[in-house]
Design an enzyme around this catalytic site. Structure first.
Site, PDB file in Angstrom:
ATOM      1  N   SER A  47      18.027  32.732   8.340  1.00  0.00           N
ATOM      2  CA  SER A  47      19.102  33.665   8.004  1.00  0.00           C
ATOM      3  C   SER A  47      18.727  35.077   8.450  1.00  0.00           C
ATOM      4  O   SER A  47      19.590  35.958   8.507  1.00  0.00           O
ATOM      5  CB  SER A  47      19.367  33.653   6.488  1.00  0.00           C
ATOM      6  N   GLU A 184      22.824  22.805   0.451  1.00  0.00           N
ATOM      7  CA  GLU A 184      23.641  24.011   0.636  1.00  0.00           C
ATOM      8  C   GLU A 184      25.127  23.652   0.665  1.00  0.00           C
ATOM      9  O   GLU A 184      25.554  22.758   1.415  1.00  0.00           O
ATOM     10  CB  GLU A 184      23.239  24.711   1.946  1.00  0.00           C
TER      11      GLU A 184
HETATM   12  O1  KIV Z   1      17.991  30.498   6.290  1.00  0.00           O
HETATM   13  C1  KIV Z   1      17.911  30.597   5.058  1.00  0.00           C
HETATM   14  O2  KIV Z   1      17.715  31.672   4.508  1.00  0.00           O
HETATM   15  C2  KIV Z   1      18.056  29.372   4.293  1.00  0.00           C
HETATM   16  C3  KIV Z   1      18.096  29.436   2.795  1.00  0.00           C
HETATM   17  C4  KIV Z   1      19.090  30.349   2.239  1.00  0.00           C
HETATM   18  C5  KIV Z   1      18.190  28.082   2.186  1.00  0.00           C
HETATM   19  O3  KIV Z   1      18.112  28.318   4.848  1.00  0.00           O
END
Ligand code: KIV
Length: 266
Positions: A47, A184
């Site tokens: 992310s 998720e």
């Molecule tokens: O990429 C990310 O931050 C994630 C988490 C929020 C599970 O996969």
């Protein structure tokens, strides 16, 4: 719980019914603050492509980006388990590629566990990694690296056949040796069924209060991401005068099962 958190600790917490508090981090200062607050698991998520680099998806993130941010975070983590994402196309080609990428994140990024997205096609890879000493966290439901295939960031497992597939994948990944599973954006009822079916902990994000743990993206949880945040996140800075306190309030809400509430669930 004050001692160092390991993969075994998470499994024991599930057994004892203690909720696992998890948050993402991408740099040293936030990692220190989050670790000091008593977080159980800190994840360097891909992310970072969105919240640190400003891309529209996680797809452009490279293995080098992940290793760099993981190294920065690792310098601030004393207690929490450090889990790091394998980015898009760093593990999908074949299992040897996955092992090499995971090895780099462990050696250069100090990762204690790597996370990869996907169900049945990833089972053999998970087994291959675990057999070679790489702890693996699986990730099912909305898998952001597949955003173009999924047609957007949508809730998964709403129909009976897709729910069954996610449940079957969860069982297969556990059997292959995965040590934890991120769920998720799936219906809370499905996440509960999966959580009850597994001995490994489930970490939910948009998956209801019955998962063994919860995770949020740091910037969503602090309300500082300039684009709209997902329905399942909550701004813990509201009514709070310090970031440290907001993080502690988040941990408390996860442990007390007051987060996520029905309005953050599907
Ligand atoms: O990429 C990310 O931050 C994630 C988490 C929020 C599970 O996969």
């Amino acid at each position: 719980m004050s001692k160092t958190v390991t993969v075994a600790t998470l499994k024991e917490m599930k057994k004892q019914g203690e909720k696992i508090a998890c948050l993402t981090a991408y740099d040293y200062s936030f990692a220190s603050l989050i670790d000091d607050a008593g977080m159980d698991l800190i994840m360097v998520g891909d992310s970072l492509g969105m919240v640190m680099q400003g891309y529209d998806s996680t797809i452009p993130v490279t293995l080098e980006d992940m290793a760099y941010h993981s190294r920065c975070v690792a310098n601030g983590v004393m207690r929490a388990l450090l889990v790091v994402d394998l980015p898009f196309m760093s593990y999908q080609i074949d299992r040897e590629q996955a092992l090499e990428s995971a090895g780099m994140l462990m050696k250069e990024g100090d990762a204690q566990m790597v996370k990869l997205e996907g169900g049945a096609p990833m089972v053999e890879t998970v087994h291959f990694l675990v057999e070679r000493g790489v702890p693996v966290c699986a990730h099912l439901g909305l898998t952001p690296q597949s955003v173009h295939q999924l047609g957007g960031y949508r809730v998964q497992g709403k129909e009976a056949d897709s729910a069954q597939r996610i449940l079957d994948d969860a069982r297969s990944l556990e059997q292959a040796g995965a040590g934890a599973l991120v769920l998720e954006a799936v219906p809370a009822s499905l996440a509960k069924e999966i959580t009850n079916a597994l001995t490994i902990p489930t970490i939910g994000i948009g998956a209801g209060v019955d998962c063994d743990g919860q995770i949020l993206v740091l910037q969503d949880m602090l309300g500082i991401y300039p684009r709209p945040s997902p329905k399942f996140s909550k701004n813990f800075m509201q009514g709070c005068d310090s970031i440290g306190q907001a993080i502690k309030n988040y941990i408390g809400a996860v442990k007390q099962k007051t987060f996520p509430a029905a309005e953050h669930s599907f």
